[in-house]
Design an enzyme around this catalytic site. Structure first.
Site, PDB file in Angstrom:
ATOM      1  N   SER A 133     114.356 -55.047  88.408  1.00  0.00           N
ATOM      2  CA  SER A 133     113.460 -54.685  87.311  1.00  0.00           C
ATOM      3  C   SER A 133     114.292 -54.608  86.033  1.00  0.00           C
ATOM      4  CB  SER A 133     112.810 -53.335  87.638  1.00  0.00           C
ATOM      5  OG  SER A 133     112.014 -52.891  86.564  1.00  0.00           O
ATOM      6  N   LEU A 160     110.155 -58.309  84.494  1.00  0.00           N
ATOM      7  CA  LEU A 160     110.371 -57.872  83.118  1.00  0.00           C
ATOM      8  C   LEU A 160     109.415 -56.742  82.796  1.00  0.00           C
ATOM      9  CD1 LEU A 160     110.558 -61.292  81.191  1.00  0.00           C
ATOM     10  CD2 LEU A 160     112.439 -59.991  82.246  1.00  0.00           C
ATOM     11  N   ASN A 189     103.290 -50.841  83.113  1.00  0.00           N
ATOM     12  CA  ASN A 189     103.117 -49.378  83.248  1.00  0.00           C
ATOM     13  C   ASN A 189     101.937 -48.871  82.425  1.00  0.00           C
ATOM     14  OD1 ASN A 189     106.493 -49.514  83.646  1.00  0.00           O
ATOM     15  ND2 ASN A 189     105.316 -48.319  85.122  1.00  0.00           N
ATOM     16  N   LYS A 259     105.200 -47.545  96.850  1.00  0.00           N
ATOM     17  CA  LYS A 259     106.287 -46.582  96.650  1.00  0.00           C
ATOM     18  C   LYS A 259     105.923 -45.358  97.464  1.00  0.00           C
ATOM     19  CE  LYS A 259     107.243 -47.823  91.819  1.00  0.00           C
ATOM     20  NZ  LYS A 259     107.063 -47.397  90.412  1.00  0.00           N
TER      21      LYS A 259
END
Ligand code: OSB
Ligand code: MG
Length: 363
Positions: A133, A160, A189, A259
């Site tokens: 990342s 990216l 995000n 995650k």
């Protein structure tokens, strides 16, 4: 197996270079490590909450409070990880805090029985492909030199970080410099809104693997998915296996980032994997700038059969000059799944001591 107590240790890990995302810039990683002491073995857990509640609502001080005040007392009588999960479930939220406790107990249980995390979770590969990342850079030339370095180290997929004002041009520059065959994806995000759909559709020209969490609403991702050719992958929005099933059937995503911290633990992470696999949805393993402790568990998870895309599974030296456990390295584009009992790695006691900012034992 009976739990005798849990040590909560805060360590300060300087980052080799600052890591910038649409929600902020990290200069160091303030990590909460747990050491579960049981009658049969010790187990390690890593809490992935960050110092401020910017990625999600949790932060590391809050997680430490929830763990010591509610979660450890709740699991104190537990004789298995499954029992502990049930005991923690009555507390609302705080998935990263719960995941850390579960991880430490699971590590202790597996070390006691001699089984590795990978074997327990259902790993089917000895190594996993390494992706990286890449944070938002100050300018295009410095981005290109960073990406060039990672490709030279053997990373097989580049992600990216993007935000409004840093999206189409960096993607165009990376494609221009390194060609169309580099597996490339972007992560926003949640920095965009549905009114940016036409702008985001410009990314369709670059043959990206996916765009990760562009918006801040599960519902709006359904509309956006209809307007983009680039597959939508969800990270922040997928908080459980049940939400994953709902998002997939609503058409909010075509790919899922898993995650364990975000979904409350490795057991729930495996259930997210199972739900996605049942729907034919590819998954990959996300990261939270983990030390070698969290990384060991992530690498094991990433070896499950449904993890068909490279994860944010990088070498220890991606973020840290010195890692507390491992170190994990990239060899021929892959990271090896530890084979020893439990996590298969233990932190270096001396290094840990030198990085420690506080330590308490809760029983
Ligand atoms: O959105 O995947 C994310 C790091 C911190 C918080 C959120 C994210 C990330 C990353 C880096 O993208 C993942 C890693 O390399 O560990
Ligand atoms: Mg993400």
């Amino acid at each position: 197996m009976k739990l005798e107590g849990v040590e909560l240790r805060r360590i300060r890990m300087p980052l080799r270079t600052p890591f910038r995302t649409s929600f902020g810039t990290e200069h160091e990683r303030d990590v909460l490590l747990l050491r579960a002491v049981t009658t049969e073995a010790e187990g390690w857990g890593e809490c992935v909450a960050m110092s401020e509640p910017l990625y999600s609502s949790e932060h590391v001080d809050g997680a430490a409070e929830v763990i010591s005040r509610f979660l450890v007392p709740a699991v104190s009588g537990a004789t298995s990880v499954a029992q502990a999960s049930v005991a923690m479930a009555r507390f609302k939220g705080h998935p990263m805090a719960k995941a850390a406790v579960e991880m430490a107990l699971l590590d202790a249980q597996l070390r006691a029985s001699g089984m590795s995390f990978g074997t327990f979770l259902g790993a089917v590969r000895p190594t996993v492909p390494a992706g990286v990342s890449v944070g938002i850079a100050s300018d295009i030339p410095s981005l290109l030199s960073t990406v060039e370095g990672f490709l030279a180290e053997g990373y097989v997929r580049i992600k990216l970080k993007i935000e409004p004002g840093w999206d189409v041009e960096p993607v165009r520059a990376v494609r221009g410099a390194f060609g169309d065959s580099v597996p490339l994806q972007v992560d926003a995000n949640a920095a965009y809104s549905l009114s940016d759909a036409r702008h985001l559709a410009r990314l369709d020209d670059f043959d990206l693997l996916l765009i990760e969490e562009p918006l801040d609403s599960l519902h709006d991702h359904v509309s956006l998915a209809r307007q983009l050719r680039t597959p939508i992958c969800l990270d922040e929005s997928i908080t459980s296996a049940r939400v994953a099933a709902e998002a997939i059937s609503a058409g909010a995503c075509q790919v899922v980032n898993i995650k364990a911290g975000r979904v409350g633990g490795y057991l729930e992470a495996r259930r997210v994997h199972d739900v996605c696999s049942a729907h034919g949805v590819p998954v990959w393993c996300g990261g939270m700038l983990e030390t070698g402790i969290g990384r060991a568990a992530n690498v094991a998870l990433a070896a499950l059969p449904g993890f068909v895309l490279p994860g944010d599974v990088s070498a220890s030296d991606r973020y840290f000059a010195e890692d507390v456990a491992g170190p994990f390295v990239v060899e021929e584009g892959s990271v090896r799944v530890p084979e020893g009992a439990g996590l298969g790695v233990v932190p270096d006691a001396g290094l840990l001591a030198s990085l420690t900012t506080s330590v308490v034992f809760v029983s």
